[in-house]
Design a protein around this motif. Structure first.
Motif, PDB file in Angstrom:
ATOM      1  N   ILE A 146     100.712 117.778  70.165  1.00  0.00           N
ATOM      2  CA  ILE A 146      99.266 117.519  70.234  1.00  0.00           C
ATOM      3  C   ILE A 146      99.016 116.087  70.691  1.00  0.00           C
ATOM      4  O   ILE A 146      99.925 115.250  70.706  1.00  0.00           O
ATOM      5  CB  ILE A 146      98.597 117.707  68.851  1.00  0.00           C
ATOM      6  CG1 ILE A 146      99.233 116.734  67.841  1.00  0.00           C
ATOM      7  CG2 ILE A 146      98.689 119.145  68.374  1.00  0.00           C
ATOM      8  CD1 ILE A 146      98.477 116.614  66.551  1.00  0.00           C
ATOM      9  N   GLU A 147      97.761 115.818  71.055  1.00  0.00           N
ATOM     10  CA  GLU A 147      97.339 114.443  71.336  1.00  0.00           C
ATOM     11  C   GLU A 147      96.722 113.864  70.073  1.00  0.00           C
ATOM     12  O   GLU A 147      95.755 114.414  69.540  1.00  0.00           O
ATOM     13  CB  GLU A 147      96.318 114.404  72.481  1.00  0.00           C
ATOM     14  CG  GLU A 147      96.946 114.512  73.852  1.00  0.00           C
ATOM     15  CD  GLU A 147      95.966 114.137  74.960  1.00  0.00           C
ATOM     16  OE1 GLU A 147      94.754 114.266  74.737  1.00  0.00           O
ATOM     17  OE2 GLU A 147      96.424 113.723  76.029  1.00  0.00           O
ATOM     18  N   LYS A 148      97.287 112.773  69.598  1.00  0.00           N
ATOM     19  CA  LYS A 148      96.822 112.134  68.363  1.00  0.00           C
ATOM     20  C   LYS A 148      96.250 110.767  68.706  1.00  0.00           C
ATOM     21  O   LYS A 148      96.796 110.034  69.537  1.00  0.00           O
ATOM     22  CB  LYS A 148      97.992 111.986  67.387  1.00  0.00           C
ATOM     23  CG  LYS A 148      97.644 111.518  65.986  1.00  0.00           C
ATOM     24  CD  LYS A 148      98.884 111.597  65.085  1.00  0.00           C
ATOM     25  CE  LYS A 148      98.580 111.228  63.650  1.00  0.00           C
ATOM     26  NZ  LYS A 148      98.365 109.794  63.460  1.00  0.00           N
ATOM     27  N   LYS A 149      95.111 110.432  68.078  1.00  0.00           N
ATOM     28  CA  LYS A 149      94.457 109.156  68.367  1.00  0.00           C
ATOM     29  C   LYS A 149      95.070 108.036  67.538  1.00  0.00           C
ATOM     30  O   LYS A 149      95.153 108.142  66.324  1.00  0.00           O
ATOM     31  CB  LYS A 149      92.954 109.249  68.094  1.00  0.00           C
ATOM     32  CG  LYS A 149      92.173 108.031  68.595  1.00  0.00           C
ATOM     33  CD  LYS A 149      90.665 108.279  68.588  1.00  0.00           C
ATOM     34  CE  LYS A 149      90.041 107.911  67.279  1.00  0.00           C
ATOM     35  NZ  LYS A 149      88.560 107.935  67.321  1.00  0.00           N
ATOM     36  N   TYR A 150      95.476 106.967  68.222  1.00  0.00           N
ATOM     37  CA  TYR A 150      96.068 105.800  67.563  1.00  0.00           C
ATOM     38  C   TYR A 150      95.248 104.555  67.911  1.00  0.00           C
ATOM     39  O   TYR A 150      94.775 104.402  69.032  1.00  0.00           O
ATOM     40  CB  TYR A 150      97.506 105.572  68.037  1.00  0.00           C
ATOM     41  CG  TYR A 150      98.510 106.549  67.497  1.00  0.00           C
ATOM     42  CD1 TYR A 150      99.237 106.273  66.343  1.00  0.00           C
ATOM     43  CD2 TYR A 150      98.737 107.755  68.149  1.00  0.00           C
ATOM     44  CE1 TYR A 150     100.176 107.169  65.854  1.00  0.00           C
ATOM     45  CE2 TYR A 150      99.670 108.660  67.668  1.00  0.00           C
ATOM     46  CZ  TYR A 150     100.386 108.362  66.519  1.00  0.00           C
ATOM     47  OH  TYR A 150     101.310 109.258  66.035  1.00  0.00           O
ATOM     48  N   GLU A 151      95.124 103.667  66.935  1.00  0.00           N
ATOM     49  CA  GLU A 151      94.489 102.381  67.202  1.00  0.00           C
ATOM     50  C   GLU A 151      95.449 101.497  67.982  1.00  0.00           C
ATOM     51  O   GLU A 151      96.643 101.429  67.689  1.00  0.00           O
ATOM     52  CB  GLU A 151      94.114 101.688  65.886  1.00  0.00           C
ATOM     53  CG  GLU A 151      93.338 100.402  66.080  1.00  0.00           C
ATOM     54  CD  GLU A 151      92.897  99.760  64.784  1.00  0.00           C
ATOM     55  OE1 GLU A 151      92.274  98.682  64.828  1.00  0.00           O
ATOM     56  OE2 GLU A 151      93.174 100.343  63.711  1.00  0.00           O
ATOM     57  N   ARG A 152      94.921 100.816  68.992  1.00  0.00           N
ATOM     58  CA  ARG A 152      95.773  99.920  69.781  1.00  0.00           C
ATOM     59  C   ARG A 152      96.193  98.722  68.943  1.00  0.00           C
ATOM     60  O   ARG A 152      95.402  98.198  68.149  1.00  0.00           O
ATOM     61  CB  ARG A 152      95.027  99.427  71.025  1.00  0.00           C
ATOM     62  CG  ARG A 152      94.726 100.521  72.038  1.00  0.00           C
ATOM     63  CD  ARG A 152      94.101  99.929  73.290  1.00  0.00           C
ATOM     64  NE  ARG A 152      93.707 100.974  74.217  1.00  0.00           N
ATOM     65  CZ  ARG A 152      94.519 101.550  75.091  1.00  0.00           C
ATOM     66  NH1 ARG A 152      95.789 101.160  75.162  1.00  0.00           N
ATOM     67  NH2 ARG A 152      94.082 102.493  75.903  1.00  0.00           N
ATOM     68  N   SER A 153      97.430  98.295  69.120  1.00  0.00           N
ATOM     69  CA  SER A 153      97.902  97.121  68.386  1.00  0.00           C
ATOM     70  C   SER A 153      97.169  95.869  68.849  1.00  0.00           C
ATOM     71  O   SER A 153      96.901  94.959  68.077  1.00  0.00           O
ATOM     72  CB  SER A 153      99.411  96.948  68.580  1.00  0.00           C
ATOM     73  OG  SER A 153      99.725  96.844  69.962  1.00  0.00           O
TER      74      SER A 153
END
Length: 584
Positions: A146-153
């Motif tokens: 799946i495509e999971k949303k991550y916060e950018r570092s």
């Protein structure tokens, strides 16, 4: 006696039963969503106890750049595995072959898992579209691509975008009429705060399965995809920022070791922010003690950049005669000028060389005519009012895109306004004169457009999840008087002369690929360290001169006299934009 005891025990039992009943009613009927002083949502907690889940998207709205690229987050194609796989036979070798992960690593990861996970978190393995399709085609329970949303570092334009956080008290104060979990993120600065009401989540997107007390599947191994019912949310705020330009701007600011200050770049055509970099950076561990302030929207001592305002007033009141000479061998107070002894200069050369004596005298002349003239012309050039976009949006009146923007000022008291000595100091951008770098950039854009002043946009629209428009933020003029096209034309020539004059303060920009017009500034801050005075160093301008596209302000705050110049930073930004425009 015995009967009395029996009655007593009966009363005690009934009382306990009633108290228990009241407690149960409190838990199950009256306070199911706000139990105890901690406002615990018992319904949510009961679900958490009997489910395991992996959150795909927290449901909060997103920020996009002007080209549709995500700014604060990114969607990563990942391999999600559920812990019940350890209790069943599954095609581990097939998954291993497709994903390119050794089978023993997959097996070990599942054995150690107590809840669903994306393989490799917090730095997950990124799958290709082909790998995702082939893994999902296997239809293995508990195995998903799946495509999971991550916060950018690292978030570009982090002070512009702002931060979010959990604050149950503030959440309740802002949205007392909404049914929101205490864990709901709210904006605490920047655009996250300004647009917070639009960005609130309708719910999380997640993969869920039910478990018993031992963590085993309760209803078989069926995993459900849970998504908010509203197909239009979460929304996307399309900013005017260009992600690539923003990154290059931040790289240059860091390359020139700007520890406090930064730059702001406007697109003159639609008066929008293309890039804005502020330093110091945000300290994520302690943001309020380091970097959360966007210095580009905070009022700063501007120094000689303010001479542009004095020049505009001088032009309109016919004080710009080329035959009048000013003694630039003296300071404003009449003392000999040892460091910047330019001799006798006319109005144009005084502006190019930034002679303090000239503009101190002109400011005093203007003050005699009208003590409010400097303030009137600062307003005509949009220096002293808010410049960020504001207007009515739905039920929100006077919505402000840049909620934390400060406004500029010229005088604080009427006594200072009427004092010729204070007028002289104000004429060179000292004393109480303040403006934000954003307002200075907007002044340059207005001059380049022939005097037309407009609100600065940081967002062009809010889009629904399906890409249709929810709210548009059109170009809007700033109300109030503005300078005439004739005055703007004269200012344009003066700003260009700063660069063309062999002794001008902008002569460093003569050989740039774009012709630059602008004004320098070196402001005394009144701060000292180890006997050294600190200064704010500016260059504000626009380019190309004959066909203006960009307004740019670079500023380095609280630096010593012999360091912290911004000429190289400004010049490299011009070169970078030229290369971009030429496709290099």
């Amino acid at each position: 006696m015995l009967k009395r005891r029996a009655i007593g025990w009966l009363i005690i039992c009934i009382t306990c039963y009633i108290l228990l009943l009241v407690r149960l009613m409190q838990i199950q009927l009256f306070e199911t969503k706000t139990f105890s002083k901690h406002n615990i949502n018992l319904l949510e907690e009961s679900v958490h106890q009997r489910t395991q889940e992996v959150v795909i998207d927290n449901g909060r709205g997103n920020f996009l750049d002007r080209n549709g690229n995500m700014l604060t987050h990114k969607k990563v194609p990942v391999l999600v595995l559920f812990p019940f796989l350890k209790k069943m036979e599954w095609s581990i070798n097939k998954v291993s072959s497709i994903a390119g992960i050794p089978g023993k690593f997959l097996k070990q990861a599942v054995e150690n898992a107590k809840k669903p996970f994306a393989y490799g978190d917090p730095n997950p393995l990124e799958l290709t579209a082909s790998q995702m399709e082939r893994i999902n085609a296997l239809k293995i329970p508990g195995v998903f691509a799946i495509e999971k949303k991550y916060e950018r570092s690292t978030v570009p334009a982090e002070q512009v975008i702002g931060l979010t956080g959990e604050n149950p008290q503030e959440l309740k104060r802002r949205y007392s009429n909404k049914d929101l979990s205490e864990q709901t993120l709210i904006g605490v600065s920047g655009l996250e705060e300004s647009f917070d009401e639009f960005l609130l989540p309708e719910g999380k997107s997640k993969l869920v399965y039910h478990v018993d007390g031992d963590g085993a599947p309760l209803f078989g191994i069926n995993v459900r995809y849970v998504d908010p019912a509203n197909p239009f949310y979460p929304v996307n705020v399309r900013t005017t920022i260009d992600k690539d330009l923003q990154q290059k701007a931040e790289d240059l600011v860091d390359q020139y070791h700007v520890s406090k200050g930064g730059l702001v770049l406007l697109n003159i055509e639609d008066n929008s922010v293309l890039a804005s970099a502020s330093r110091p950076k945000i300290n994520k561990n302690n943001p309020y003690n380091g970097g959360i302030t966007n210095e580009m929207v905070k009022q700063q001592i501007m120094g000689s950049v303010f001479k542009t305002v004095v020049a505009a007033a001088a032009i309109d009141y016919s004080l710009d005669s080329s035959s009048r000479l000013f003694d630039c061998s003296k300071k404003i107070n009449g003392d000999p000028e040892l460091k910047y002894n330019y001799g006798m200069l006319n109005f144009t050369d005084s502006f190019a060389r930034s002679c303090n004596r000239t503009f101190g005298e002109l400011a005093k002349d203007l003050q005699k005519m009208d003590p409010h003239l400097l303030e009137k012309y600062a307003a005509k050039l949009s220096l002293t009012g808010p410049v960020g976009w504001q207007g009515n949006v739905y039920h929100t009146s006077d919505f402000k895109q840049i909620a934390d923007e400060e406004i500029g000022r010229i005088f604080l008291t009427d006594d200072a306004r009427k004092d010729p000595n204070y007028a002289g100091m104000s004429g060179i951008g000292q004393h109480e004169v303040r403006a934000t770098p954003l307002a200075v950039a907007n002044m340059m854009a207005a001059i380049a457009r022939g005097g037309k002043k407009e609100m600065v946009r940081v967002a062009s629209k809010i889009e629904y999840k399906n890409g249709t428009t929810m709210v548009n933020f059109p170009e809007e003029e700033i109300k109030g008087d503005s300078i005439s096209p004739y005055t703007a034309m004269k200012l344009q020539k003066l700003l260009r002369e700063v660069v063309l004059n062999p002794n001008g303060t902008g002569k460093w920009f003569q050989n740039l690929p774009y012709d630059v017009a602008g004004k320098s500034g070196t402001a005394e801050t009144g701060k000292y360290m180890n006997g050294k005075q600190f200064y704010n160093k500016w260059f504000a301008g626009y380019f190309p001169y004959k066909n203006p596209k960009y307004a740019l302000v670079a500023v380095n705050l609280d630096v010593s006299d012999n360091e912290g110049g911004v000429n190289s930073l400004f010049a490299d930004m011009v070169r970078m934009l030229y290369d971009k425009d030429k496709g290099q």
